[in-house]
Scaffold this active site. Structure first.
Site, PDB file in Angstrom:
ATOM      1  N   ASN A  67       0.865  -1.189   0.000  1.00  0.00           N
ATOM      2  CA  ASN A  67       0.000   0.000   0.000  1.00  0.00           C
ATOM      3  C   ASN A  67       0.897   1.233   0.000  1.00  0.00           C
ATOM      4  OD1 ASN A  67      -2.564  -1.298   2.213  1.00  0.00           O
ATOM      5  ND2 ASN A  67      -2.564  -1.192   0.011  1.00  0.00           N
ATOM      6  N   ASN A 104      -9.096   7.909   1.780  1.00  0.00           N
ATOM      7  CA  ASN A 104      -8.889   6.903   0.750  1.00  0.00           C
ATOM      8  C   ASN A 104      -8.546   7.565  -0.582  1.00  0.00           C
ATOM      9  OD1 ASN A 104      -9.499   4.452   2.226  1.00  0.00           O
ATOM     10  ND2 ASN A 104     -11.626   5.153   2.258  1.00  0.00           N
ATOM     11  N   CYS A 151      -6.726   2.408   9.173  1.00  0.00           N
ATOM     12  CA  CYS A 151      -6.019   1.695   8.111  1.00  0.00           C
ATOM     13  C   CYS A 151      -4.749   1.152   8.742  1.00  0.00           C
ATOM     14  CB  CYS A 151      -5.696   2.625   6.945  1.00  0.00           C
ATOM     15  SG  CYS A 151      -4.603   1.883   5.705  1.00  0.00           S
ATOM     16  N   GLY A 152      -4.604  -0.159   8.788  1.00  0.00           N
ATOM     17  CA  GLY A 152      -3.458  -0.762   9.458  1.00  0.00           C
ATOM     18  C   GLY A 152      -2.129  -0.405   8.834  1.00  0.00           C
ATOM     19  N   ASN A 153      -2.019  -0.525   7.512  1.00  0.00           N
ATOM     20  CA  ASN A 153      -0.766  -0.176   6.836  1.00  0.00           C
ATOM     21  C   ASN A 153      -0.515   1.327   6.887  1.00  0.00           C
ATOM     22  OD1 ASN A 153       0.072  -2.781   6.082  1.00  0.00           O
ATOM     23  ND2 ASN A 153      -1.317  -2.779   4.331  1.00  0.00           N
ATOM     24  N   CYS A 156      -3.955  -5.231   3.117  1.00  0.00           N
ATOM     25  CA  CYS A 156      -4.843  -4.417   3.948  1.00  0.00           C
ATOM     26  C   CYS A 156      -4.664  -4.873   5.391  1.00  0.00           C
ATOM     27  CB  CYS A 156      -6.295  -4.591   3.502  1.00  0.00           C
ATOM     28  SG  CYS A 156      -7.486  -3.765   4.595  1.00  0.00           S
TER      29      CYS A 156
END
Length: 249
Positions: free
Chosen positions: A11, A60, A69-71, A192
């Protein structure tokens, strides 16, 4: 505007500092455009906060807001430590609550917090699904073959349930493989964080996986997950790509 380009598990993100909150949806859409802007999966604005090390605004690719958002969180924490010179152990405020994190050079671990909700499994379009909220909602389908992943099917489920869609294969109790269709990007992404977190938690909950394991997303990078003190922890490397100035027309 000075910006910093980051990549985390496939990402990519645009990061910048700001002093005040505001609606930057239109700006995010312009910057994330891969043909006329900088190009990214998401836009992250780092803001000062009185209680925590910082606060963020996360957008986004299409300009919509996301609570978590983890990343993106791992990229933001790396940025906060290496660029803004904040401590290696810190916490920040996201739309999904307070995120705790630690940095060791380019390795970043974040807590995705406690799982918000889990719903009962159900059948639809010939597959079994379960909805799990790990900061953002995720539909999860356990499969024998990840080639079952179907973008059109994912699009239908995403639109009906307003959730990201994940296909997960259990390699063994210590290793999962995951493919994810993401809201906001409206396509499959290379990884994700919250999606992998949802897959991990449901595999653990259903006694198909250990409480600490490795997940491989489409990017091919191996990422670490563990369940401890009712929280999901997510760890992996972050790449600080470059910094530059963006000129507005």
């Amino acid at each position: 505007m000075k910006f910093y380009k980051y990549c985390a598990s496939g990402n990519d993100f645009i990061l910048t500092n700001a002093k005040e909150k505001q609606d930057r949806s239109t700006l995010a859409k312009e910057l994330c455009n891969r043909y006329e802007g900088i190009g990214a999966d998401g836009f992250i604005v780092i803001l000062p906060h009185e209680k925590y090390d910082f606060e963020w605004e996360f957008y986004n690719n299409d300009g919509s807001r996301a609570a978590m958002c983890g990343n993106g969180a791992r990229a933001a924490v790396h940025f906060a430590h290496h660029i803004n010179k904040l401590p290696s152990k810190l916490s920040f405020l996201s739309g999904a609550g307070v995120i705790k994190a630690s940095v060791n050079q380019n390795l970043v671990q974040v807590s995705l917090g406690k799982v918000k909700s889990v719903q009962k499994a159900f059948e639809e379009l010939g597959k079994t699904w379960q909805l799990c909220d790990t900061g953002v909602p995720h539909l999860v389908h356990f499969c024998e073959n990840l080639d079952e992943f179907d973008t059109m099917l994912c699009q239908k489920m995403r639109q009906k349930y307003n959730a990201n869609v994940n296909f997960v294969k259990i390699i063994n109790e210590n290793h999962l493989k995951v493919r994810t269709y993401e809201r906001g990007v409206e396509d499959e992404t290379l990884a994700c964080g919250t999606g992998m977190g949802a897959c991990f938690y449901l595999a653990f909950l259903n006694k198909k996986a250990q409480k600490e394991l490795t997940i491989t997303p489409k990017s091919g990078e191996e990422l670490g997950f563990k369940f401890e003190n009712e929280e999901i922890f997510f760890q992996g490397k972050v790449k600080y790509c470059f910094e530059a100035n963006y000129n507005f027309s």
